[in-house]
Write a protein that holds these residues in place. Structure first.
Motif, PDB file in Angstrom:
ATOM      1  N   ASP B  21      88.490  49.260  34.025  1.00  0.00           N
ATOM      2  CA  ASP B  21      88.659  48.140  34.685  1.00  0.00           C
ATOM      3  C   ASP B  21      88.333  48.196  36.181  1.00  0.00           C
ATOM      4  O   ASP B  21      88.996  49.000  36.834  1.00  0.00           O
ATOM      5  N   VAL B  22      87.138  47.458  36.409  1.00  0.00           N
ATOM      6  CA  VAL B  22      86.743  47.622  37.981  1.00  0.00           C
ATOM      7  C   VAL B  22      86.643  46.339  38.566  1.00  0.00           C
ATOM      8  O   VAL B  22      86.851  45.217  37.801  1.00  0.00           O
ATOM      9  N   PHE B  23      86.021  46.249  39.841  1.00  0.00           N
ATOM     10  CA  PHE B  23      86.190  44.915  40.407  1.00  0.00           C
ATOM     11  C   PHE B  23      85.195  43.899  39.741  1.00  0.00           C
ATOM     12  O   PHE B  23      85.673  42.728  39.500  1.00  0.00           O
ATOM     13  N   GLY B  24      84.187  44.366  39.433  1.00  0.00           N
ATOM     14  CA  GLY B  24      83.068  43.480  38.716  1.00  0.00           C
ATOM     15  C   GLY B  24      83.470  42.957  37.402  1.00  0.00           C
ATOM     16  O   GLY B  24      82.782  42.214  36.570  1.00  0.00           O
ATOM     17  N   GLY B  25      84.589  43.891  36.798  1.00  0.00           N
ATOM     18  CA  GLY B  25      84.833  43.442  35.354  1.00  0.00           C
ATOM     19  C   GLY B  25      85.120  44.728  34.470  1.00  0.00           C
ATOM     20  O   GLY B  25      85.647  45.758  35.414  1.00  0.00           O
ATOM     21  N   GLU B  26      84.900  44.632  33.300  1.00  0.00           N
ATOM     22  CA  GLU B  26      85.395  45.879  32.380  1.00  0.00           C
ATOM     23  C   GLU B  26      84.169  46.756  32.344  1.00  0.00           C
ATOM     24  O   GLU B  26      83.067  46.126  31.672  1.00  0.00           O
ATOM     25  N   VAL B  27      83.905  47.934  32.612  1.00  0.00           N
ATOM     26  CA  VAL B  27      82.810  48.790  32.266  1.00  0.00           C
ATOM     27  C   VAL B  27      83.118  49.190  30.985  1.00  0.00           C
ATOM     28  O   VAL B  27      84.268  50.140  30.604  1.00  0.00           O
ATOM     29  N   GLN B  28      82.431  49.096  29.871  1.00  0.00           N
ATOM     30  CA  GLN B  28      82.742  49.628  28.627  1.00  0.00           C
ATOM     31  C   GLN B  28      81.744  51.052  28.375  1.00  0.00           C
ATOM     32  O   GLN B  28      80.642  51.066  27.908  1.00  0.00           O
ATOM     33  N   ALA B  29      82.626  52.020  28.918  1.00  0.00           N
ATOM     34  CA  ALA B  29      81.932  53.244  29.125  1.00  0.00           C
ATOM     35  C   ALA B  29      81.688  54.127  27.918  1.00  0.00           C
ATOM     36  O   ALA B  29      80.366  54.530  27.484  1.00  0.00           O
ATOM     37  N   ILE B  30      82.530  53.898  26.863  1.00  0.00           N
ATOM     38  CA  ILE B  30      81.908  54.467  25.389  1.00  0.00           C
ATOM     39  C   ILE B  30      82.529  53.304  24.338  1.00  0.00           C
ATOM     40  O   ILE B  30      83.585  53.027  24.394  1.00  0.00           O
ATOM     41  N   ARG B  31      81.742  53.078  23.467  1.00  0.00           N
ATOM     42  CA  ARG B  31      81.888  51.977  22.498  1.00  0.00           C
ATOM     43  C   ARG B  31      81.837  52.772  21.076  1.00  0.00           C
ATOM     44  O   ARG B  31      81.021  53.220  20.644  1.00  0.00           O
ATOM     45  N   ASN B  32      83.068  52.582  20.506  1.00  0.00           N
ATOM     46  CA  ASN B  32      83.061  53.269  19.065  1.00  0.00           C
ATOM     47  C   ASN B  32      82.467  54.149  18.529  1.00  0.00           C
ATOM     48  O   ASN B  32      81.472  54.567  17.735  1.00  0.00           O
ATOM     49  N   VAL B  33      82.942  55.441  19.491  1.00  0.00           N
ATOM     50  CA  VAL B  33      82.287  56.701  19.101  1.00  0.00           C
ATOM     51  C   VAL B  33      83.037  57.624  18.068  1.00  0.00           C
ATOM     52  O   VAL B  33      84.226  57.323  18.146  1.00  0.00           O
TER      53      VAL B  33
END
Lengths: 318, 342
Positions: B21-33
Motif C-alpha cells: 500500500d503506497v501513496f498512489g494506491g495498491e502496488v500488486q507486486a505478485i499476483r497468484n503465484v
C-alpha cells in the motif's frame, strides 16, 4: 575507415595515494581509433577501463603519453583550448540514475550542452534543437518539459545519449551504457547506438564488461588487465582465436543461454581475484592467476606484440 | 543436471498474492503465484526488475515489512507447515537455520563492524546451540568449504578486507552454516565480474551436490540459469508466465516474453549485420495492472482477447506450462476462423 581519428600513444594515468604510494590505473595505453569504427574496451572492474575512457576525455589529467586527435595532441592542451575538442568528443555514462541532474528538466539537461558551446541562438531555437534530438533517439518532443525521475532507466539512458549528441560530436566514449539496464531494454539501447552511428557517422569507444555485447557492437576489441592492454584484435579474430590466457578465461566465463552447450562447455575458471594495482605482481600482471605461468612470466614483462596478422597480445607464450 | 532429486516436495507456494500500500494506491507486486521446489533441486526465477521475483523470495523468508506490504492470499508450505501462519519467534527458528538466503549485494549485506567469522558463528550459536568454540571451529570449516584461503586468519578479519567475490563467498558460508535444506540466492552474481561469477556459480553447484541443498536462484540472466538450474520459472508483471524444465524452456520457449528475453541476448556467433531483436516498450504499472495479459502492450502477437481477458495456464506437455492465449488450444481455431472471415 582507414583514417585515424584518435591516436593514443603511451597514455598513463597514475593516482597519488599519499605515503608515497601510487596507483597505476592505466599504463602505457596505446590504441589507434579510426574514423567511423567502434573499438570495444573490456576487462574486469578495477582493470582501468573506465579510467582510460575518462582520461581520453580529459576528465582526468593524463600522467604521460600523447593523444593525437585530428593532428593535434589533446593531452597537451590547456583546459580552455580543450573546450573546442570537448564539443567533438562526448561521453555517455554508466549510471543513468546518477548522471542526470534531478533538478533540471530534460530541456535544460540537453540545452545546457548547447549553451556551453554556444550552439543555439535564442530560446526557441534551443527548444527546437532539443526536441529534434529527443526524437532522434526515440523519445517524444513532449518529454522535454519533464524531470529525470519521471523516466525509466532505459529512457534516462536515451536522455544521456541525447545530451552527448546535442553538440554534434564525432567521437563518443560509451562507458558501460547498458550495464545498469534490464536485459529486455539493453537491446533497445544497443540498436539505437548502432543506428545513430550509421546516421551520424560516429566513432565509438565502447567500454564494457559484457563480452558478448562488446563482440556484437565492436569492430575491434581491446582487453585490459590491471591497467594494461593485454590483447587487441578485430572482434571476429579475438573471439575465434584468443591468444592471451586471460582473454580465453574471459570468453569461457560467458554464461551460455543454452543448457546443453552450457553443460558441455569447458570453462577455464580463474582462481583468485584481480591483484591490487597499488602493488602489482612483477613481470606479467596476469601471472598470479594464469594456469600456464612459468618463471619467465615473473621475471620479464611481456610486450604487446603481433602474434597473428593484425592481432596483438602481451603474453610470452602466445 | 546434478544428483537425481528424490522428487518429494519441500516447498510449495500456493496462489500467493502480495501487495504494497503506497501513496498512489495498491502496488500488486505478485499476483497468484504458485510453484514448488523438490528436495535437491535447483529452480530459477527469471524476470526483470519489478517483475516480483525478489518479493516472492522475501515473502518466503518473511522479510517483507508489513505494512506497507500485505499478503492478500495464499499459503507457503515448507516441509508441511504454512510459514505465513508462524509467529515471528517460530519463523526465526527457520530463517537462517532451515532456509538460508544470499543477497544480491555482498558489499552492503554484511555487517561492517563485525569480523566475518563472528557473522558465521552467530547463527550457529543461536540456532544449533553450539558453544562459542564449536561454532568457531565450524565457521572456519565453512570458510574453507567456500574456498577462502587461510581461513583461520580470515576468520578475524572485517568485510572491508575482502574483495567482492570473497564477500559473496562469506555470504554463502553464512547461509549454509546451519546446513539449511533450502538456499534462496537473490541475484548472487549480479554485482560480480564474469570471471568471479563463474567461480561463485561453480561453488554453488558443488555445494548443492555435496550437501544436497535445494536452491532457488533468482536472476535476470538466462545464461546463468542454463548452466545451473533444473527448472525455470519466468516472471513478468508479478506473475509466472512460463515454467518448465530448463531443457523445455530453452528448446521451446513458448511465451513471447521468454522468446524476447532470449532474442535480446547477442549470441557469440551473431554478426553485426544481424540486428538484435529488443522487446519494445516498458513493463506495465503494477498499481493498475492491465486487465488482460500483462505483456500485451509489448507483444507483437497480441490479439484482442489478450487485452480483455487474463490468460489461463496452458499445459504444453511434460511440466511445461505457459500463460499465453497464443498457446491456448482454441487459438488455432480462432486464427482459422479469422482467415475464413477475412
Amino acid at each position: 575507415m582507414s583514417k585515424s581519428l584518435l591516436d593514443i600513444n603511451g597514455l598513463s594515468k597514475h593516482f597519488q595515494l599519499g605515503g608515497g604510494r601510487e596507483l597505476k590505473a592505466v599504463q602505457n595505453f596505446t590504441l589507434d581509433i579510426k574514423k567511423g569504427e567502434t573499438v570495444g574496451l573490456v576487462g574486469e572492474s578495477g582493470c582501468g577501463k573506465t579510467t582510460a575512457g575518462r582520461t581520453i576525455m580529459r576528465l582526468y589529467e593524463p600522467t604521460a603519453g600523447s593523444m593525437i586527435y585530428d593532428g593535434v595532441d589533446i593531452a597537451k592542451l590547456s583546459k580552455r583550448q580543450f573546450k573546442a575538442y570537448r564539443r567533438r568528443m562526448q561521453m555517455i555514462f554508466q549510471d543513468p540514475y546518477a548522471s542526470l541532474n534531478p533538478r533540471l528538466t530534460v530541456l535544460d539537461i540537453v540545452g545546457e550542452a548547447l549553451d556551453i558551446h554556444g550552439l543555439a541562438h535564442g530560446k526557441a531555437e534551443r527548444k527546437k534543437r532539443v526536441e529534434e534530438l529527443l526524437e532522434l533517439v526515440g523519445l517524444n518532443a513532449e518529454h522535454a518539459s519533464r524531470y529525470p525521475h519521471e523516466f525509466s532507466g532505459g529512457q534516462r539512458q536515451r536522455i544521456g545519449i541525447t545530451r552527448a549528441l546535442a553538440v554534434n560530436p564525432e567521437f563518443v566514449v560509451c562507458d558501460e551504457p547498458i550495464s545498469a539496464l534490464d536485459v529486455s531494454i539493453q537491446a533497445q539501447i544497443i540498436n539505437q547506438l548502432i543506428d545513430l552511428q550509421k546516421q551520424l557517422g560516429l566513432t565509438y569507444l565502447f567500454v564494457a564488461h559484457d563480452l558478448s555485447m562488446v563482440k556484437y557492437v565492436s569492430d575491434r576489441v581491446a582487453v585490459m588487465y590491471l591497467g594494461k592492454i593485454v590483447e587487441l584484435a578485430s572482434s571476429e579474430e579475438l573471439y575465434d582465436y584468443p591468444q592471451h590466457p586471460y582473454t580465453k578465461a574471459l570468453l569461457s566465463a560467458i554464461p551460455e543461454p543454452d543448457p546443453s552447450a552450457a553443460r558441455e562447455k569447458e570453462r577455464i575458471v580463474l582462481s583468485g581475484d584481480l591483484p591490487s594495482p597499488i602493488n602489482p605482481p612483477s613481470g606479467c600482471p596476469f601471472r598470479t592467476r594464469c594456469p600456464a605461468a612459468t618463471e619467465k612470466c615473473a621475471a620479464e614483462v611481456p610486450e604487446l606484440r603481433e602474434t597473428r596478422p593484425g592481432h596483438l597480445a602481451a603474453c610470452h607464450y602466445a | 543436471m546434478t544428483t537425481m532429486p528424490d522428487m518429494t516436495t519441500m516447498l510449495e507456494v500456493k496462489d500467493l498474492s502480495v501487495s504494497f500500500d503506497v501513496f498512489g494506491g495498491e502496488v500488486q507486486a505478485i499476483r497468484n503465484v504458485s510453484f514448488d521446489v523438490k528436495h535437491g533441486e535447483a529452480v530459477a526465477i527469471v524476470g526483470e526488475s519489478g517483475s516480483g521475483k525478489s518479493v516472492t523470495a522475501q515473502t518466503v523468508m518473511r522479510l517483507i515489512a508489513m505494512p506497507p506490504g500485505r499478503v492478500k492470499n495464499g499459503e507457503i508450505l515448507f516441509e508441511g507447515q504454512d510459514l505465513l501462519k508462524l509467529s515471528e519467534k517460530d519463523m526465526q527458528k527457520i530463517r537462517g537455520n532451515k532456509i538460508g538466503m544470499i543477497f544480491q549485494d555482498p558489499m552492503t549485506s554484511l555487517n561492517p563492524t563485525m569480523p566475518v567469522g563472528k557473522q558465521i558463528s552467530e547463527g550457529l550459536v543461536k540456532h544449533q546451540g553450539m558453544s562459542k568454540s564449536e561454532a568457531k571451529e565450524r565457521a572456519v570449516e565453512m570458510l574453507k568449504l567456500v574456498g577462502i584461503p587461510t581461513p583461520e586468519a580470515r576468520y578475524k578479519q572485517y568485510p572491508h578486507e575482502f574483495s567482492g567475490g570473497m564477500r559473496q563467498r562469506v555470504m554463502i558460508a553464512i547461509a549454509l552454516a546451519c546446513n539449511p535444506s533450502l538456499l534462496i540466492a537473490d541475484e548472487p552474481t549480479t554485482a560480480l565480474d564474469v570471471t568471479i561469477q563463474a567461480q561463485i556459480l561453480r561453488l554453488m553447484k558443488r555445494l548443492q551436490e555435496q550437501l544436497g541443498t535445494s536452491i532457488i536462484l533468482i536472476t535476470h540472466d538466462l545464461g546463468i540459469v542454463a548452466d545451473v538450474c533444473d527448472r525455470v520459472m519466468v516472471m513478468y508483471a508479478g506473475q509466472i508466465v512460463e515454467s518448465g524444465t530448463t531443457e523445455e524452456i530453452f528448446a521451446n520457449p513458448s511465451h513471447p516474453y521468454t522468446r524476447g528475453l532470449l532474442n535480446s541476448l547477442p549470441k557469440l556467433s551473431q554478426r553485426k549485420d544481424e540486428p538484435l531483436v529488443p522487446i519494445y516498450g516498458t513493463p506495465p504499472d503494477l498499481i493498475a495492472p492491465p486487465k488482460g495479459c500483462g505483456f500485451c502492450d509489448r507483444c507483437s502477437f497480441a490479439m484482442n482477447i489478450c487485452r480483455t481477458t487474463h490468460p489461463e495456464v496452458t499445459e504444453l506437455g511434460g511440466s511445461h506450462q505457459v500463460r499465453c492465449w497464443l498457446q491456448d488450444p482454441r487459438a488455432g481455431q480462432a486464427a482459422e476462423q479469422r482467415e475464413v472471415h477475412a
